[in-house]
Design a protein around this motif. Structure first.
Motif, PDB file in Angstrom:
ATOM      1  N   GLU A 450       0.836  -1.180   0.000  1.00  0.00           N
ATOM      2  CA  GLU A 450       0.000   0.000   0.000  1.00  0.00           C
ATOM      3  C   GLU A 450       0.881   1.244   0.000  1.00  0.00           C
ATOM      4  OE1 GLU A 450       0.290  -2.333   2.325  1.00  0.00           O
ATOM      5  OE2 GLU A 450      -1.613  -2.767   3.323  1.00  0.00           O
ATOM      6  N   ASN A 453       1.414   2.915   3.217  1.00  0.00           N
ATOM      7  CA  ASN A 453       2.129   2.115   4.201  1.00  0.00           C
ATOM      8  C   ASN A 453       3.628   2.386   4.102  1.00  0.00           C
ATOM      9  OD1 ASN A 453       3.286   0.149   5.826  1.00  0.00           O
ATOM     10  ND2 ASN A 453       2.198  -1.564   4.896  1.00  0.00           N
ATOM     11  N   ASP A 471      -5.765  -9.395  -0.429  1.00  0.00           N
ATOM     12  CA  ASP A 471      -6.223  -8.582   0.708  1.00  0.00           C
ATOM     13  C   ASP A 471      -6.334  -9.399   1.990  1.00  0.00           C
ATOM     14  OD1 ASP A 471      -8.458 -10.095   0.223  1.00  0.00           O
ATOM     15  OD2 ASP A 471      -9.770  -8.404  -0.291  1.00  0.00           O
TER      16      ASP A 471
END
Length: 529
Positions: A450, A453, A471
């Motif tokens: 991400e 992130n 996910d």
């Protein structure tokens, strides 16, 4: 193993076969070799290294002041105590690695100057064929291996990232990327411009400032810096009272990992408070209680979305307060004959310009892979915990941590891979692979990580070439050492399972499937049953 020891032969009449082939003799490859020797003593193995020596990153980077940006109590291996200052020079790290190689007789397994040109998997033979070229004479060399342990790192060691700056060819001074630094360059008394502000700049700028006439650091955006003494108070105290080095290493390592965990969580839960703490350290080490942070030291992202640049003794800030360093926050409009002109109109003249602009990502070392003749496109695979990929049997990839020391994952994956290999031997399996399960149908498939992130430039630039993630926790590399400490239980849990999928009975979720030579999943098996 005789044919491995005599690697100077002019020709190879037949492929050299080993149970495990490790790619790369850097911090990952040497650590993995140690674990393989200790935990799978019956396995034959070889290490292929393109360079003429061990170290990889620590051999590639030779710029002034090169040092670790992680403490050596956690960047060092868990099995060999570190006894020096927490932040170590590149030379000290190479010395440490050399001791690991010598003490454990790993050197006999290393084939230096062997550049891999292709890796082919055969389902019929259940092994990899690895083609390489030997640098000493240009001869082709072929290996076969039951398992590939990819430890080559994540970036291109030969071609660093240099933006396409307008007018670069107009510059009449000396231009070089830090990754390609030439030790013959004399920078004493010179005006130096360093372009970049990450970990490399944090290292090279203080070193330049010691002898240069002046250093300017030109950055597009600010970086977070963490200042500290280059010592560990707990380690010093334990040594003072006579505690042995293995115990010092173990205890200090645990203390640092605990503190890093707290820091990581604070960066997410109270980033503003963390920044104030970082500012207080900078003021203290710089010697200026009124040190100004705007605009050059106020990042636009929260702490730990990119690496914190470690500054032992606050050296880069001391250079700034002593007038040896000027920081400019702007972008380059174009190069001139004498330096650069920024978009904001500032002219920066320099005798030497050093690009500290980072890496080019290199997935699996840029080596072509195929499975039964079909080329592997890593961007079309899905990662299992950041170490194995769907559709690619008998291969593990060491991708370390960015918020914690890379080597923590080297040790962790050493346990995992060795447990897996031993389990395969126990049940007579020759192939292991990961595959999506029925319960994964419809799972969202996303980029490797991400952006909010962890988002350093080299990763964002190369993200499209990386394997994908799902996910669910088992289908991603979450960059969280503290959440992954039980990772190596996976293959052990498989032994307790009635099938070869280690996602049930409380084991870490993950569809590891092992197959016998005939391709049939083996019956229920339990070690010692």
């Amino acid at each position: 193993m005789a044919e491995i020891r005599h690697r100077g032969r002019a020709s190879q009449p037949r492929p050299i076969h080993v149970d495990v082939l490790i790619v790369g003799a850097g911090i990952s490859g040497i650590g993995s070799a140690y674990h393989l020797q200790q935990q799978c003593p019956g396995k034959s193995y070889a290490i292929l290294e393109a360079k003429p020596t061990f170290g990889r990153t620590w051999d590639t980077h030779r710029y002034p002041g090169v040092r670790s940006d992680s403490d050596l109590y956690t960047f060092g291996y868990r099995f060999k105590p570190w006894v020096g200052a927490p932040i170590a020079s590149g030379a000290e790290i190479l010395k440490y690695m050399g001791e690991v190689i010598e003490e454990n007789e790993i050197g006999v397994h290393i084939h230096y100057g062997h550049r891999i040109t292709a890796c082919h998997w055969s389902s019929a033979a259940n092994h990899w064929t690895i083609e390489a070229v030997r640098a000493s004479d240009g001869a082709p060399v072929t290996f076969t291996a039951g398992f590939l342990w990819m430890c080559q790192g994540y970036y291109d060691h030969e071609k660093p990232y240099i933006p396409d700056w307008p007018g670069l060819s107009d510059y009449e001074g000396q231009f070089i990327h830090a990754q390609l630094w030439d030790s013959a360059i004399d920078y004493a008394g010179k005006r130096i411009l360093v372009i970049g502000s990450g970990a490399t700049a944090a290292t090279i700028v203080p070193a330049f400032a010691e002898k240069a006439a002046h250093v300017t650091m030109l950055q597009r955006s600010p970086t977070y810096f963490y200042c500290s003494e280059n010592r560990n108070e707990l380690a010093d105290r334990l040594r003072e009272v006579g505690i042995d080095e293995p115990t010092v290493h173990r205890v200090v390592r645990a203390q640092i990992m605990h503190d890093q965990d707290l820091m990581t969580r604070r960066c997410q839960s109270e980033p503003d408070a963390v920044f104030e703490d970082l500012k207080a350290l900078i003021r203290g080490y710089s010697g200026d209680p009124d040190f100004k942070f705007e605009p050059h030291f106020t990042p636009k992202y929260r702490p730990w979305q990119q690496r914190l640049a470690f500054c032992p003794e606050g050296d880069i800030f001391k250079a700034a307060t002593q007038g040896k360093l000027t920081v400019v926050t702007d972008t380059i409009d174009h190069f001139t004959a004498t330096g650069v002109r920024t978009v904001g109109g500032e002219e920066i003249e320099a005798d030497i310009i050093v690009a500290a602009t980072g890496f080019n990502l290199s997935v699996m070392g840029g080596i072509p892979f195929d499975i039964d003749g079909a080329p592997v496109d890593w961007a079309k695979t899905i990662t299992y915990r950041g170490m194995m990929m769907t559709g690619v049997p008998n291969l593990a990839w060491v991708m370390g941590y960015f918020r914690a020391s890379w080597t923590l994952r080297v040790d962790m994956m050493g346990d995992f891979v060795c447990n897996l290999l031993n389990h395969m031997d126990d049940i007579g399996a020759r192939r292991v692979e990961v595959a999506l399960r029925p319960e994964d149908e419809g799972m969202q498939i996303l980029p490797w990580i991400e952006e909010d992130n962890f988002n350093p430039g080299y990763l964002m630039r190369g993200l499209g070439a990386m394997p994908r993630r799902g996910d669910k926790p088992e289908w991603r590399h979450n960059q969280d050492y503290w959440a992954e400490k039980t990772l190596s239980r996976a293959s052990t849990c498989a032994e307790r399972s009635s099938s070869m999928t280690v996602s049930d009975r409380g084991c870490p979720s993950g569809p590891l499937r092992t197959l016998r030579p005939d391709g049939v999943a083996p019956p229920q098996h339990r070690r010692g049953a």
